[in-house]
Every structure is written in C-alpha cells, then in structure tokens.
Write an enzyme that holds these catalytic residues in place. Structure first.
Site, PDB file in Angstrom:
ATOM      1  N   ILE A   1      68.814 -92.101 -37.193  1.00 23.69           N
ATOM      2  CA  ILE A   1      69.845 -92.729 -36.796  1.00 23.69           C
ATOM      3  C   ILE A   1      70.354 -91.379 -35.980  1.00 23.69           C
ATOM      4  O   ILE A   1      70.344 -90.399 -36.237  1.00 23.69           O
ATOM      5  CB  ILE A   1      70.996 -92.687 -37.867  1.00 23.69           C
ATOM      6  CG1 ILE A   1      70.567 -93.225 -39.385  1.00 23.69           C
ATOM      7  CG2 ILE A   1      72.582 -92.978 -38.187  1.00 23.69           C
ATOM      8  CD1 ILE A   1      70.198 -94.768 -39.859  1.00 23.69           C
TER       9      ILE A   1
ATOM     10  N   LYS B   1      59.137 -90.776 -49.545  1.00 22.53           N
ATOM     11  CA  LYS B   1      59.018 -92.771 -48.912  1.00 22.53           C
ATOM     12  C   LYS B   1      58.330 -93.321 -48.737  1.00 22.53           C
ATOM     13  O   LYS B   1      58.026 -94.491 -49.613  1.00 22.53           O
ATOM     14  CB  LYS B   1      60.135 -92.304 -47.256  1.00 22.53           C
ATOM     15  CG  LYS B   1      61.090 -91.597 -47.290  1.00 22.53           C
ATOM     16  CD  LYS B   1      61.945 -91.624 -48.220  1.00 22.53           C
ATOM     17  CE  LYS B   1      63.974 -91.417 -47.874  1.00 22.53           C
ATOM     18  NZ  LYS B   1      64.653 -91.561 -48.568  1.00 22.53           N
TER      19      LYS B   1
ATOM     20  N   TYR C   1      58.421 -85.778 -46.544  1.00 20.58           N
ATOM     21  CA  TYR C   1      59.324 -86.781 -46.607  1.00 20.58           C
ATOM     22  C   TYR C   1      58.634 -87.728 -46.336  1.00 20.58           C
ATOM     23  O   TYR C   1      58.576 -89.312 -46.719  1.00 20.58           O
ATOM     24  CB  TYR C   1      60.177 -86.417 -44.834  1.00 20.58           C
ATOM     25  CG  TYR C   1      61.006 -87.041 -45.056  1.00 20.58           C
ATOM     26  CD1 TYR C   1      62.360 -87.866 -46.065  1.00 20.58           C
ATOM     27  CD2 TYR C   1      61.140 -89.182 -43.639  1.00 20.58           C
ATOM     28  CE1 TYR C   1      63.509 -88.985 -45.874  1.00 20.58           C
ATOM     29  CE2 TYR C   1      62.567 -89.534 -43.471  1.00 20.58           C
ATOM     30  CZ  TYR C   1      63.838 -89.805 -44.558  1.00 20.58           C
ATOM     31  OH  TYR C   1      64.280 -90.422 -44.720  1.00 20.58           O
ATOM     32  N   ALA C   2      56.928 -88.028 -46.001  1.00 15.52           N
ATOM     33  CA  ALA C   2      56.421 -89.133 -45.240  1.00 15.52           C
ATOM     34  C   ALA C   2      55.723 -89.079 -47.084  1.00 15.52           C
ATOM     35  O   ALA C   2      56.140 -90.437 -47.561  1.00 15.52           O
ATOM     36  CB  ALA C   2      54.959 -88.405 -45.020  1.00 15.52           C
ATOM     37  N   ALA C   3      55.522 -88.118 -47.996  1.00 19.58           N
ATOM     38  CA  ALA C   3      54.966 -88.516 -49.291  1.00 19.58           C
ATOM     39  C   ALA C   3      56.335 -89.210 -50.411  1.00 19.58           C
ATOM     40  O   ALA C   3      55.984 -90.326 -51.271  1.00 19.58           O
ATOM     41  CB  ALA C   3      54.584 -87.302 -49.705  1.00 19.58           C
TER      42      ALA C   3
HETATM   43  N1  LIG Z   1      69.956 -90.313 -41.578  1.00 19.18           N
HETATM   44  C1  LIG Z   1      68.069 -90.848 -40.573  1.00 19.18           C
HETATM   45  O1  LIG Z   1      68.708 -90.841 -39.662  1.00 19.18           O
HETATM   46  C2  LIG Z   1      68.244 -92.008 -42.536  1.00 19.18           C
HETATM   47  C3  LIG Z   1      66.825 -92.537 -41.569  1.00 19.18           C
HETATM   48  C4  LIG Z   1      66.296 -93.334 -42.245  1.00 19.18           C
HETATM   49  C5  LIG Z   1      66.364 -93.245 -43.283  1.00 19.18           C
HETATM   50  N2  LIG Z   1      67.171 -92.698 -44.031  1.00 19.18           N
HETATM   51  C6  LIG Z   1      66.922 -92.097 -45.960  1.00 19.18           C
HETATM   52  O2  LIG Z   1      69.100 -92.864 -46.633  1.00 19.18           O
HETATM   53  C7  LIG Z   1      69.447 -91.678 -47.473  1.00 19.18           C
HETATM   54  C8  LIG Z   1      70.692 -91.361 -46.832  1.00 19.18           C
HETATM   55  O3  LIG Z   1      70.705 -90.425 -45.780  1.00 19.18           O
HETATM   56  P1  LIG Z   1      72.008 -89.897 -44.767  1.00 19.18           P
HETATM   57  O4  LIG Z   1      71.321 -89.764 -43.692  1.00 19.18           O
HETATM   58  O5  LIG Z   1      72.961 -90.672 -45.225  1.00 19.18           O
HETATM   59  O6  LIG Z   1      71.498 -88.330 -45.733  1.00 19.18           O
HETATM   60  P2  LIG Z   1      73.749 -86.942 -46.841  1.00 19.18           P
HETATM   61  O7  LIG Z   1      72.290 -86.526 -46.348  1.00 19.18           O
HETATM   62  O8  LIG Z   1      74.104 -87.809 -45.098  1.00 19.18           O
HETATM   63  O9  LIG Z   1      74.207 -87.975 -47.493  1.00 19.18           O
HETATM   64  C9  LIG Z   1      72.608 -88.071 -48.889  1.00 19.18           C
HETATM   65  C10 LIG Z   1      74.385 -87.652 -49.789  1.00 19.18           C
HETATM   66  O10 LIG Z   1      73.017 -88.025 -51.422  1.00 19.18           O
HETATM   67  C11 LIG Z   1      74.186 -86.985 -52.406  1.00 19.18           C
HETATM   68  N3  LIG Z   1      73.249 -85.856 -52.916  1.00 19.18           N
HETATM   69  C12 LIG Z   1      72.040 -85.052 -52.422  1.00 19.18           C
HETATM   70  N4  LIG Z   1      71.199 -85.102 -53.394  1.00 19.18           N
HETATM   71  C13 LIG Z   1      71.607 -85.443 -54.844  1.00 19.18           C
HETATM   72  C14 LIG Z   1      71.647 -85.416 -56.376  1.00 19.18           C
HETATM   73  N5  LIG Z   1      70.039 -85.107 -56.369  1.00 19.18           N
HETATM   74  N6  LIG Z   1      71.791 -86.729 -57.033  1.00 19.18           N
HETATM   75  C15 LIG Z   1      73.616 -87.338 -56.202  1.00 19.18           C
HETATM   76  N7  LIG Z   1      73.461 -87.359 -54.993  1.00 19.18           N
HETATM   77  C16 LIG Z   1      72.800 -86.133 -54.186  1.00 19.18           C
HETATM   78  C17 LIG Z   1      74.597 -85.968 -50.864  1.00 19.18           C
HETATM   79  O11 LIG Z   1      75.580 -85.172 -51.652  1.00 19.18           O
HETATM   80  C18 LIG Z   1      74.887 -87.148 -49.678  1.00 19.18           C
HETATM   81  O12 LIG Z   1      76.207 -87.547 -49.827  1.00 19.18           O
HETATM   82  C19 LIG Z   1      68.121 -91.016 -47.567  1.00 19.18           C
HETATM   83  O13 LIG Z   1      67.374 -91.084 -48.674  1.00 19.18           O
HETATM   84  C20 LIG Z   1      67.532 -90.773 -46.267  1.00 19.18           C
HETATM   85  O14 LIG Z   1      65.981 -90.799 -46.362  1.00 19.18           O
HETATM   86  C21 LIG Z   1      68.079 -91.160 -43.518  1.00 19.18           C
END
Ligand SMILES: NC(=O)c1ccc[n+]([C@@H]2O[C@H](COP(=O)([O-])OP(=O)(O)OC[C@H]3O[C@@H](n4cnc5c(N)ncnc54)[C@H](O)[C@@H]3O)[C@@H](O)[C@H]2O)c1
Length: 262
Positions: free
Chosen positions: A206, A177, A173-175
């Site tokens: 979150i 992001k 994840y670090a790499a």
């Molecule tokens: N949840 C957190 O705490 C948090 C914090 C910081 C950043 N983020 C970032 O926010 C973004 C969304 O995270 P989230 O928590 O909503 O994740 P999530 O898993 O709830 O949603 C991600 C969605 O991406 C879809 N997906 C996965 N692989 C895919 C692919 N190859 N092609 C198309 N769709 C695909 C999944 O079906 C899913 O609906 C990510 O980039 C995550 O790294 C999340």
C-alpha cells in the site's frame, strides 16, 4: 447496491479495525449495511474512527472492544460482548498487525527470540482468534472468516527495491504470511462441514509515502504500474464477506495489480 453484495444485517468482527486497512474495512462494511465490532489494542484510534463514521452514518451500529489478539481472555471478552450486543458473528476479518519493537530488521540482525516472538504474536494471534470464533460459528452452523495475508506469503522478496532505503522485507513477515495462507487452507477444510468458509486476501504494498526510489522500483515491477491504495483492497473484502462468494472457500485472493503474475 446489488443484494448479492449486500452486508445488510451481518455482524463483522474486524481485528486491527482502526489501523490503515482496518479503518477502511470498518467504514466500507458499515456503508454496506453491516454491524462492525472493532477489535483493537489502540483505544484512541478506535474511538476517533467511530466518531468519524458516526458523523457520516448516524445510524451506524459499531462497537469497540479493546483486545490483544494474543490473549485468550481478551478474545473471550470480545465474544461475550459481541453476542450480547449483536447475537451472532457472521464474519471475522483477521487483519491486526502485531509486531514487537525489533520488527523490521535486516535478516542478519533478526534474533531467534524476535523471530519467534513476532511469529507468535501475528500468526499465533490469527490462529487463536480463528479457533475461538470457530467455537461460536460452529454453534451457529454458519460463518465466514477472511484472513489478511500478503503477497509475501507466496512470493520471495526482490531485495533490489529496498537498496538505499531504510526498508526491508522482514524474514518474520514471510514466515507469518506464508503460515496464514496455509492456515486458511487448513481451517477451510476443517470448518467446511460446520458451514464456515475461510479465505484470505493478499494485498500488494500500500502506498504510504515510502521513499521515492523504492516506490519507483516497486511500481516498475507491477503490471498495473502503481502501488495499491487502501480503497483497492475493500472490493475483495466485500466480495468475500457477502453471499456473492458463497461457494468459495480455501482461496487466496491476490489484490496486487498483477505483481504475482510474472
Ligand atoms: N500496509 C500494507 O502495505 C500491507 C500490505 C499487505 C498486507 N498488509 C496486512 O494488512 C493488515 C493490516 O495492516 P495495516 O498496514 O493496516 O497495519 P496497521 O499497523 O496500520 O494496523 C494494524 C492495527 O492492528 C492493531 N494491533 C496490533 N497488534 C494488535 C493486537 N495484538 N491485538 C489487536 N490489535 C492489534 C494496531 O493497533 C493497528 O491499529 C496486516 O495483516 C498486514 O500484514 C498490509
């Protein structure tokens, strides 16, 4: 709604648009007048989100295209269907969260294969989606790309907060992001002369019912004293997607309750 922050008439493509954050982005972009294309692997989640959005806003313009962001053919299909339906692409939000079955292990258990595989899918998928969408935006002579990065694209993890929980902060994840934050800068200067802006948002953690000891230790490190809610992140998305941010490119907006300040 102020015209400055309006998304009226904009076509916004959201990868992972039916996930935890993506569904919030989809809903709020529609509420702000946009047409949304949900680019998703997960068909049922996307269809049930569309049904729920349409219940709330009868006139919602919303399209689902099943797509794996690591597959060029799938992305090409997204572009063809989006242009056919809505004529152009104003905003791309790279938000999908691809990971393999071994993702989330402690550093010492991560194999070279899994490290590369997760990087390829996530950072590689963001690269591919961006590259293909820029081809369309270049012809339009305008566009706007928002990458969802993370605080861990710029910060090292504090492993103390994961003690006595099954959680960790994965090395991949670090790499990933870190790469996305820097790809944002790269694409922002690459695409500026085509009228395309590229920025990223780095959300803090979150709250999703994580173990209490983790939540307590995490919150103690946050100046605002709590984890993020999905609703905390959407203001930044609207700002960057709208003309309110028309002179902003190459930036990484931290939405983390101040965690990265000290
Ligand atoms: N949840 C957190 O705490 C948090 C914090 C910081 C950043 N983020 C970032 O926010 C973004 C969304 O995270 P989230 O928590 O909503 O994740 P999530 O898993 O709830 O949603 C991600 C969605 O991406 C879809 N997906 C996965 N692989 C895919 C692919 N190859 N092609 C198309 N769709 C695909 C999944 O079906 C899913 O609906 C990510 O980039 C995550 O790294 C999340």
């Amino acid at each position: 709604m102020s015209a400055l922050f309006s998304l009226q008439g904009k076509t916004i493509v959201i990868t992972g648009g039916a996930g935890l954050l993506g569904s919030e982005f989809t809903r709020v972009c529609i509420q702000h007048g946009a047409r949304v294309v949900i680019v998703e692997l997960h068909e049922e989640k996307a269809k049930s989100l569309i049904a729920s959005v349409r219940k709330e806003i009868k006139t919602a313009e919303i399209l689902f295209v099943k797509c794996d962001i690591t597959k060029e053919k799938d992305i090409q299909n997204v572009l063809i269907k989006t242009i056919r339906e809505y004529k152009n692409i104003d905003v791309l939000i790279n938000n999908a969260y691809p990971r393999n079955a071994h993702y989330g292990r402690n550093m010492e258990d991560v194999t070279y294969e899994d490290f590369c595989n997760n990087l390829n899918m996530h950072a590689g998928g963001y690269f591919l989606m961006t590259k293909k969408v820029i081809e369309v935006m270049r012809k339009q002579k305008k566009g706007n790309i928002i990458n969802i990065a993370s605080i861990y694209g710029i910060l090292g993890p504090d492993f103390r907060i994961y003690k006595n929980t099954p959680m960790t902060m994965p090395i991949e994840y670090a790499a990933i992001k870190g790469a996305i934050v820097n790809m944002t800068k790269y694409f922002s200067t690459y695409a500026a002369s085509y009228g395309i802006r590229v920025n990223s948002i780095s959300p803090g953690g979150i709250f999703t019912d994580q173990p209490a000891s983790f939540v307590k230790k995490y919150c103690e490190r946050v100046p605002l004293g709590r984890m993020a809610k999905t609703k905390d992140i959407v203001g930044g998305v609207i700002y960057l997607a709208s003309d309110a941010s028309s002179y902003i490119t190459g930036q990484n907006l931290m939405i983390d309750g101040g965690l990265s300040v000290w």
